[in-house]
Design a protein around this motif. Structure first.
Motif, PDB file in Angstrom:
ATOM      1  N   TYR A  33       3.652   2.114   1.822  1.00 23.99           N
ATOM      2  CA  TYR A  33       2.196   2.176   1.941  1.00 23.99           C
ATOM      3  C   TYR A  33       1.636   3.558   1.621  1.00 23.99           C
ATOM      4  O   TYR A  33       0.414   3.739   1.587  1.00 23.99           O
ATOM      5  CB  TYR A  33       1.762   1.777   3.354  1.00 23.99           C
ATOM      6  CG  TYR A  33       2.195   0.393   3.729  1.00 23.99           C
ATOM      7  CD1 TYR A  33       1.639  -0.734   3.125  1.00 23.99           C
ATOM      8  CD2 TYR A  33       3.201   0.196   4.677  1.00 23.99           C
ATOM      9  CE1 TYR A  33       2.050  -2.016   3.451  1.00 23.99           C
ATOM     10  CE2 TYR A  33       3.622  -1.085   5.013  1.00 23.99           C
ATOM     11  CZ  TYR A  33       3.038  -2.179   4.401  1.00 23.99           C
ATOM     12  OH  TYR A  33       3.451  -3.436   4.725  1.00 23.99           O
ATOM     13  N   GLN A 211      -3.656  -5.513  -2.765  1.00 24.86           N
ATOM     14  CA  GLN A 211      -3.135  -5.371  -1.400  1.00 24.86           C
ATOM     15  C   GLN A 211      -2.357  -6.624  -0.992  1.00 24.86           C
ATOM     16  O   GLN A 211      -1.282  -6.531  -0.389  1.00 24.86           O
ATOM     17  CB  GLN A 211      -4.298  -5.096  -0.445  1.00 24.86           C
ATOM     18  CG  GLN A 211      -3.889  -4.926   1.010  1.00 24.86           C
ATOM     19  CD  GLN A 211      -4.027  -6.206   1.817  1.00 24.86           C
ATOM     20  OE1 GLN A 211      -4.814  -7.084   1.476  1.00 24.86           O
ATOM     21  NE2 GLN A 211      -3.241  -6.321   2.873  1.00 24.86           N
ATOM     22  N   ARG A 212      -2.893  -7.799  -1.329  1.00 24.31           N
ATOM     23  CA  ARG A 212      -2.219  -9.046  -0.958  1.00 24.31           C
ATOM     24  C   ARG A 212      -0.915  -9.240  -1.729  1.00 24.31           C
ATOM     25  O   ARG A 212       0.009  -9.898  -1.247  1.00 24.31           O
ATOM     26  CB  ARG A 212      -3.155 -10.222  -1.208  1.00 24.31           C
ATOM     27  CG  ARG A 212      -4.318 -10.273  -0.221  1.00 24.31           C
ATOM     28  CD  ARG A 212      -5.310 -11.355  -0.596  1.00 24.31           C
ATOM     29  NE  ARG A 212      -6.402 -11.433   0.381  1.00 24.31           N
ATOM     30  CZ  ARG A 212      -7.493 -12.181   0.234  1.00 24.31           C
ATOM     31  NH1 ARG A 212      -7.624 -12.935  -0.859  1.00 24.31           N
ATOM     32  NH2 ARG A 212      -8.433 -12.184   1.160  1.00 24.31           N
ATOM     33  N   ILE A 216       0.985  -1.718  -4.028  1.00 26.60           N
ATOM     34  CA  ILE A 216       0.326  -0.627  -3.292  1.00 26.60           C
ATOM     35  C   ILE A 216      -0.132   0.507  -4.211  1.00 26.60           C
ATOM     36  O   ILE A 216      -1.274   0.987  -4.067  1.00 26.60           O
ATOM     37  CB  ILE A 216       1.243  -0.104  -2.180  1.00 26.60           C
ATOM     38  CG1 ILE A 216       1.669  -1.255  -1.257  1.00 26.60           C
ATOM     39  CG2 ILE A 216       0.554   0.996  -1.393  1.00 26.60           C
ATOM     40  CD1 ILE A 216       0.502  -1.976  -0.619  1.00 26.60           C
ATOM     41  N   MET A 219      -3.243  -0.606  -5.779  1.00 26.33           N
ATOM     42  CA  MET A 219      -4.345  -0.599  -4.815  1.00 26.33           C
ATOM     43  C   MET A 219      -4.924   0.807  -4.672  1.00 26.33           C
ATOM     44  O   MET A 219      -6.142   0.994  -4.639  1.00 26.33           O
ATOM     45  CB  MET A 219      -3.853  -1.109  -3.456  1.00 26.33           C
ATOM     46  CG  MET A 219      -4.925  -1.162  -2.379  1.00 26.33           C
ATOM     47  SD  MET A 219      -4.224  -1.437  -0.729  1.00 26.33           S
ATOM     48  CE  MET A 219      -3.499   0.193  -0.409  1.00 26.33           C
TER      49      MET A 219
END
Length: 259
Positions: A33, A211-212, A216, A219
């Protein structure tokens, strides 16, 4: 020339410092993340191609422009009327305070019921949030028109549209532009939020899809692009403001020099 270079240095210094800090803080990161900044930057040109800019960024900008324009027209028009007449202000003020306290994102499901899930809904959401700072600042700007100037205009027979055009709106324009500046940042936020609900394109939709799908770095590139879009719109707005309020800034600079 030296003053311009110094101002440019001051503008660039903090963003450059933050980028350097982010680069070294994320360097070597293995957290899914929190990818390294170099990974995000290397991913950026692969994600935001010309086709994706047309399919996602351009619709977002058009929705933002439409909602912002509607809010500007409605906010200035209603604010001028409310600020000009004490009786109208007394009647409208409680309702305005109530509606202003309702967060626009909460209204998204309600607006969807009446406007559907298309572009109309997104434009209405943006306009419903942007209108309040414009309207309230316009009201305060109109109320603050110099009474001596108002009496002078009345004594010279300047009334109606002429008074509005040559006295009220110019005198209130610094306050109006303050509201427009606040509304711009609100509009960008609401643009993203509205595109997260039942959308098929747009920046907000694309970021949520990344995001889904656990893409990352992709995103993060969308988040960076949103920041760049906000910066560009801020620069454009500042340029327009300086041109429109040249007389105001010139008078203020002259006042500072004399003091």
């Amino acid at each position: 020339m030296e003053r311009v270079l110094l101002r440019l240095l001051l503008v660039v210094a903090l963003p450059a410092l933050l980028v350097v800090a982010w680069w070294y803080a994320s360097d070597g990161s293995t957290d899914i993340y929190w990818p390294p900044l170099r990974t995000i930057l290397s991913t950026f040109p692969d994600v935001w191609t010309g086709e994706r800019l047309r399919e996602d960024v351009l619709p977002s900008v058009l929705r933002l422009s439409a909602g912002y324009a509607c809010a500007a027209v409605a906010g200035v028009a209603l604010g001028t009327v409310i600020g000009s007449y004490r009786g109208v202000r007394a009647v409208c003020e409680p309702v305005l305070e109530f509606l202003r306290a309702v967060p626009p994102p909460v209204l998204v499901p309600v607006i969807m019921l009446f406007a559907g899930i298309g572009d109309t809904m997104k434009v209405v959401v943006i306009a419903s949030g942007c209108v309040w700072p414009i309207l309230l600042n316009t009201v305060e700007g109109v109320r603050a028109v110099d009474s001596v100037m108002s009496e002078t205009a009345r004594s010279y027979g300047i009334t109606g549209v002429a008074r509005l055009r040559h006295l009220v709106l110019p005198a209130a324009s610094p306050q109006i532009f303050a509201g427009l500046r606040q509304a711009l940042s609100i509009g960008i936020i609401l643009m993203v939020i509205s595109e997260m609900f039942a959308a098929s394109n747009g920046l907000g939709f694309t970021i949520v899809q990344f995001q889904r799908g656990f893409a990352i770095p992709d995103m993060w590139t969308g988040i960076l692009l949103l920041g760049l879009l906000g910066f560009v719109l801020s620069v454009v707005f500042r340029f327009v403001e300086r041109r429109a309020l040249g007389w105001y800034h010139g008078a203020r600079d002259a006042s500072r020099r004399s003091s």
